[in-house]
Design a protein around this motif. Structure first.
Motif, PDB file in Angstrom:
ATOM      1  N   LEU A 494       0.857  -1.173   0.000  1.00 48.14           N
ATOM      2  CA  LEU A 494       0.000   0.000   0.000  1.00 48.14           C
ATOM      3  C   LEU A 494       0.898   1.229   0.000  1.00 48.14           C
ATOM      4  N   TYR A 495       0.711   2.106  -0.978  1.00 47.78           N
ATOM      5  CA  TYR A 495       1.512   3.330  -1.077  1.00 47.78           C
ATOM      6  C   TYR A 495       0.648   4.529  -0.704  1.00 47.78           C
ATOM      7  N   VAL A 496       1.194   5.390   0.163  1.00 45.93           N
ATOM      8  CA  VAL A 496       0.433   6.543   0.635  1.00 45.93           C
ATOM      9  C   VAL A 496       1.401   7.694   0.910  1.00 45.93           C
ATOM     10  N   PRO A 497       1.007   8.942   0.615  1.00 42.12           N
ATOM     11  CA  PRO A 497       1.896  10.076   0.896  1.00 42.12           C
ATOM     12  C   PRO A 497       1.745  10.558   2.332  1.00 42.12           C
ATOM     13  N   THR A 498       2.812  11.041   2.888  1.00 40.97           N
ATOM     14  CA  THR A 498       2.754  11.646   4.214  1.00 40.97           C
ATOM     15  C   THR A 498       2.301  13.093   4.091  1.00 40.97           C
ATOM     16  N   LYS A 499       1.866  13.640   5.216  1.00 36.90           N
ATOM     17  CA  LYS A 499       1.576  15.066   5.273  1.00 36.90           C
ATOM     18  C   LYS A 499       2.865  15.858   5.077  1.00 36.90           C
ATOM     19  N   ILE A 513       6.483   9.567  -0.060  1.00 37.75           N
ATOM     20  CA  ILE A 513       5.584   8.439  -0.267  1.00 37.75           C
ATOM     21  C   ILE A 513       6.175   7.265   0.501  1.00 37.75           C
ATOM     22  N   VAL A 514       5.369   6.645   1.368  1.00 34.95           N
ATOM     23  CA  VAL A 514       5.824   5.496   2.133  1.00 34.95           C
ATOM     24  C   VAL A 514       4.940   4.300   1.776  1.00 34.95           C
ATOM     25  N   SER A 515       5.376   3.104   2.169  1.00 33.37           N
ATOM     26  CA  SER A 515       4.610   1.907   1.825  1.00 33.37           C
ATOM     27  C   SER A 515       4.463   0.990   3.032  1.00 33.37           C
ATOM     28  N   PHE A 516       3.414   0.167   2.964  1.00 33.98           N
ATOM     29  CA  PHE A 516       3.115  -0.834   3.974  1.00 33.98           C
ATOM     30  C   PHE A 516       2.913  -2.175   3.283  1.00 33.98           C
ATOM     31  N   SER A 517       3.350  -3.234   3.921  1.00 35.34           N
ATOM     32  CA  SER A 517       3.159  -4.571   3.368  1.00 35.34           C
ATOM     33  C   SER A 517       1.701  -5.002   3.523  1.00 35.34           C
ATOM     34  N   LEU A 518       1.099  -5.500   2.439  1.00 26.90           N
ATOM     35  CA  LEU A 518      -0.255  -6.030   2.516  1.00 26.90           C
ATOM     36  C   LEU A 518      -0.285  -7.431   3.127  1.00 26.90           C
ATOM     37  N   ALA A 519       0.884  -8.011   3.349  1.00 27.72           N
ATOM     38  CA  ALA A 519       0.960  -9.335   3.979  1.00 27.72           C
ATOM     39  C   ALA A 519       1.138  -9.230   5.490  1.00 27.72           C
ATOM     40  N   THR A 520       1.944  -8.263   5.941  1.00 27.10           N
ATOM     41  CA  THR A 520       2.231  -8.144   7.371  1.00 27.10           C
ATOM     42  C   THR A 520       1.581  -6.928   8.014  1.00 27.10           C
ATOM     43  N   GLY A 525       9.673   0.329   5.330  1.00 22.97           N
ATOM     44  CA  GLY A 525      10.899   1.112   5.446  1.00 22.97           C
ATOM     45  C   GLY A 525      11.224   1.862   4.164  1.00 22.97           C
ATOM     46  N   GLU A 526      10.479   1.594   3.090  1.00 20.77           N
ATOM     47  CA  GLU A 526      10.692   2.318   1.837  1.00 20.77           C
ATOM     48  C   GLU A 526      10.179   3.750   1.978  1.00 20.77           C
ATOM     49  N   ARG A 527      10.933   4.663   1.381  1.00 18.37           N
ATOM     50  CA  ARG A 527      10.551   6.067   1.471  1.00 18.37           C
ATOM     51  C   ARG A 527      11.015   6.785   0.216  1.00 18.37           C
ATOM     52  N   VAL A 528      10.065   7.411  -0.467  1.00 17.25           N
ATOM     53  CA  VAL A 528      10.372   8.181  -1.671  1.00 17.25           C
ATOM     54  C   VAL A 528      10.312   9.650  -1.290  1.00 17.25           C
ATOM     55  N   ASP A 529      11.468  10.307  -1.227  1.00 22.75           N
ATOM     56  CA  ASP A 529      11.538  11.697  -0.782  1.00 22.75           C
ATOM     57  C   ASP A 529      11.171  12.650  -1.912  1.00 22.75           C
ATOM     58  N   PRO A 544       4.924  -2.256 -12.103  1.00 22.53           N
ATOM     59  CA  PRO A 544       5.495  -2.211 -10.759  1.00 22.53           C
ATOM     60  C   PRO A 544       5.861  -0.799 -10.301  1.00 22.53           C
ATOM     61  N   ASN A 545       5.709   0.182 -11.176  1.00 26.50           N
ATOM     62  CA  ASN A 545       6.125   1.547 -10.859  1.00 26.50           C
ATOM     63  C   ASN A 545       4.950   2.408 -10.422  1.00 26.50           C
ATOM     64  N   ILE A 546       5.268   3.477  -9.691  1.00 27.86           N
ATOM     65  CA  ILE A 546       4.261   4.424  -9.220  1.00 27.86           C
ATOM     66  C   ILE A 546       4.322   5.672 -10.103  1.00 27.86           C
ATOM     67  N   ILE A 547       3.169   6.075 -10.636  1.00 23.37           N
ATOM     68  CA  ILE A 547       3.075   7.357 -11.322  1.00 23.37           C
ATOM     69  C   ILE A 547       2.599   8.372 -10.288  1.00 23.37           C
ATOM     70  N   ALA A 548       3.355   9.451 -10.117  1.00 25.29           N
ATOM     71  CA  ALA A 548       3.054  10.419  -9.063  1.00 25.29           C
ATOM     72  C   ALA A 548       3.090  11.838  -9.606  1.00 25.29           C
ATOM     73  N   TYR A 549       2.250  12.665  -9.015  1.00 28.40           N
ATOM     74  CA  TYR A 549       2.270  14.107  -9.283  1.00 28.40           C
ATOM     75  C   TYR A 549       3.217  14.737  -8.274  1.00 28.40           C
ATOM     76  N   LYS A 550       4.087  15.614  -8.747  1.00 31.43           N
ATOM     77  CA  LYS A 550       5.097  16.234  -7.886  1.00 31.43           C
ATOM     78  C   LYS A 550       4.919  17.744  -7.909  1.00 31.43           C
TER      79      LYS A 550
END
Length: 629
Positions: A494-499, A513-520, A525-529, A544-550
């Motif tokens: 699950l990919y979600v942006p931080t405030k 953008i940080v991620s959470f495992s859908l299994a656990t 620990g992934e972080r896209v600055d 497998p890639n994320i398209i994001a607005y910056k």
């Protein structure tokens, strides 16, 4: 019942049309929380005065002459049988103007459960937003009543999923990335009737095994391809232009009582499709052969701007503008209004109305199932790769909700996951795998989903993920089943942006953008600055890639980037011009409220509501297109 608090005082926008320079550069701001600096920069939207369109928080709609209509914050008592919709007043099924966060009712309102689709006014005491991107939440007054507390409710969800054996079997009608991935005109996995994505933002479907489709243009500096002027709107009225669709050869955008197809490279009109009334909702999906669907009002509005019932379901060819069919669904002889529409396989499913959901055959318009009377009804559907329903059962004030996987051709239930009492809705984030969010707790959440649940292919709970309110920037609309933005699923994560928060420089802001495992359920620990003075917002998955607005600082243009799902490396795909005129034109099209489509080096940003401009010299736009080659 009292009305929601009025929007905060607004600041008039700069006069002048597209291309008009502004007096001073703006400062960057957070998604969904407009700042107070000089107008112009995307991310710090200009706020017109009450009644003007362009701010993420829309003006309060006029009150109907009699009886509560759809979109108004009264709490109607459910009738025993659906009455014929009266003419000349707003009807249930009409899309609401975006609600100010302070006025959004949330799950867990003490003493009363909101009826689906009728946002109710509840006693609220606003608290000052917490810094950065304008977070914060509002305390609800009154006794706890029938609502289960947040901890108890979440615990029940974790332990309460029950899988039932349903009729039907998986027909392997696989489709591409549902509403949010890929090319927007082709279905990489499915049969010819399968629904492909629309190149647009919102919730996402896992496409881990797919190959990324988006290529880097030779020149990522984009030019303005065209802009669509907003239609004339009478003072103090709001018109709906909800819906935009993209194929290889056409960008289609709803106008008032019509849909117009444009050449995506230069904006030349290719076709116009007249409609019976204004659009209420549009499908995020476009099928492989270019078919989309829309819900419209049953007739044009009168001179007073009175809303009509959203009863008409229309399928059309995006490439040619040809209407395939225009149908209604009835119960007890009355046409039923709807507020959402989605496509899965060869089925058009509509929901978001008080009387339940319905479905039509994509090509013929034949009614596959209609709203049923009784104590259970389908609240709404999420389509794309699979068809997922949110079902409500029980008497008014004592409803229980279920998430179900359906056979899109017959509507038969493959499995059911039960939610406990106290959770009065679910927002579907992904249909394959099935991932949904709920808003639990005693406070009204700004995100609309503070807890996310991942189910396996048999409808059994895999894991729960907590997204504490105020920490993340996703948005799941109240009263909608399939309208989550800024949160996406791919690579079994699950990919979600931080405030937004303080960056590395003086007065700088940034996010990740940080991620959470859908299994656990644990953070990976992934972080896209985003980087100092930038802010990232996921739009969709591309394999497998994320398209994001910056979002960018005032002296730079916003970008579209591709984030590698393995290395997390960012690759710029497009950068808009950094001129004042461009920033002014898109200042109100913030990612959480606008229609945003990207594919093949072209970005289209659109509005879904329009109102009269602040001044005669001001020019508003319903859509702007950018292209990189």
């Amino acid at each position: 019942m009292s009305q929601p608090p009025p929007p905060p005082p607004n600041q008039p926008p700069q006069q002048g049309g597209f291309g008009a320079p502004q007096d001073q550069p703006p400062q960057s701001g957070g998604f969904g929380a407009p700042q107070a600096p000089p107008p112009g920069g995307f991310g710090a939207p200009q706020d017109p005065p009450p009644g003007g369109f362009g701010a993420p928080q829309a003006p309060q709609p006029p009150q109907p002459a009699q009886g509560p209509g759809y979109g108004y914050p009264q709490a109607p008592q459910p009738p025993q049988a659906p009455p014929a919709p009266p003419q000349g007043q707003p009807q249930y099924g009409y899309p609401q103007a975006p609600q100010a966060p302070q006025g959004q009712p949330g799950y867990g309102y003490p003493g009363q459960q909101p009826q689906y689709g009728y946002p109710q006014t509840v006693p609220m005491q606003p608290q000052a937003p917490q810094g950065g991107g304008g977070g914060g939440k509002f305390k609800l007054n009154g006794p706890m009543g029938i609502v289960i507390g947040a901890v108890a409710v979440v615990a029940l969800i974790v332990g309460g999923g029950i899988m039932y054996a349903g009729s039907g079997s998986d027909d392997n009608n696989k489709t591409s990335a549902g509403p949010t991935g890929g090319t927007g005109g082709k279905d990489d996995k499915g049969d010819k009737g399968g629904s492909a994505d629309n190149g647009g933002g919102g919730s996402g479907t896992d496409t881990t095994n797919d190959t990324a489709q988006e290529k880097v243009p030779s020149n990522t500096s984009a030019s303005v391809l065209f802009q669509v002027p907003a239609p004339a709107v009478k003072d103090k009225q709001i018109d709906s232009v909800a819906g935009s669709w993209l194929t290889d050869s056409v960008y289609a955008k709803s106008g008032v009582n019509q849909i117009v197809g444009y050449d995506p490279d230069n904006g030349g009109k290719k076709w116009t499709l007249p409609l019976q009334g204004e659009t209420c909702a549009g499908s995020r999906e476009v099928t492989e052969d270019g078919i989309a669907a829309v819900v419209t009002e049953t007739a044009k509005r009168n001179s007073k701007g009175d809303h009509q019932a959203c009863t008409q379901v229309v399928a059309f060819d995006v490439n040619t503008g040809k209407q395939l069919w225009n149908k209604t669904a009835e119960t007890q002889g009355t046409a039923v209004p709807f507020g959402e529409v989605t496509i899965s396989g060869t089925t058009v499913a509509v929901g978001g109305g008080y009387y339940g959901g319905a479905a039509f055959d994509l090509k013929s318009g034949k009614v596959l199932w209609a709203p049923k009377t009784g104590k259970c009804e389908d609240v709404g559907y999420a389509g794309g790769a699979q068809l997922v329903a949110v079902r409500k059962c029980g008497d008014y004030g004592d409803e229980e909700y279920k998430v179900q996987l359906l056979d899109p051709k017959s509507g038969s239930v493959k499995w059911t996951y039960d939610l406990p009492k106290g959770i009065d809705n679910a927002k579907v984030i992904s249909t394959n795998p099935v991932v949904f969010g709920v808003d639990s707790g005693d406070d009204v959440s700004l995100s609309g989903a503070t807890d996310v649940f991942s189910l396996d292919e048999n409808g059994k709970l895999r894991i729960k993920i907590s997204l504490p309110d105020g920490k993340y920037e996703h948005d799941c609309s109240i009263g909608k089943v399939y309208r989550c933005k800024g949160i996406t699923v791919g690579n079994d994560k699950l990919y979600v942006p931080t405030k937004e928060h303080d960056g590395g420089g003086d007065y700088s802001q940034t996010n990740e953008i940080v991620s959470f495992s859908l299994a656990t359920g644990k953070p990976t620990g992934e972080r896209v600055d985003a980087g100092n003075d930038y802010e990232l917002f996921p739009i969709r998955m591309d394999g497998p890639n994320i398209i994001a607005y910056k979002d960018a600082p005032y002296d730079k243009g916003p970008q579209i980037v591709s984030v590698d799902g393995k290395t997390l490396k960012q690759t710029k795909l497009l950068e808009t011009p950094a001129t004042d005129s461009v920033r002014s034109a898109i200042s109100s099209m913030v990612p959480k409220s606008s229609e945003m489509l990207y594919t093949g080096g072209r970005l289209f940003m659109g509005q879904d509501l329009v109102s009269a401009p602040y001044s005669k010299n001001e020019k508003d736009y319903t859509a702007v297109g950018f292209g990189a080659k």
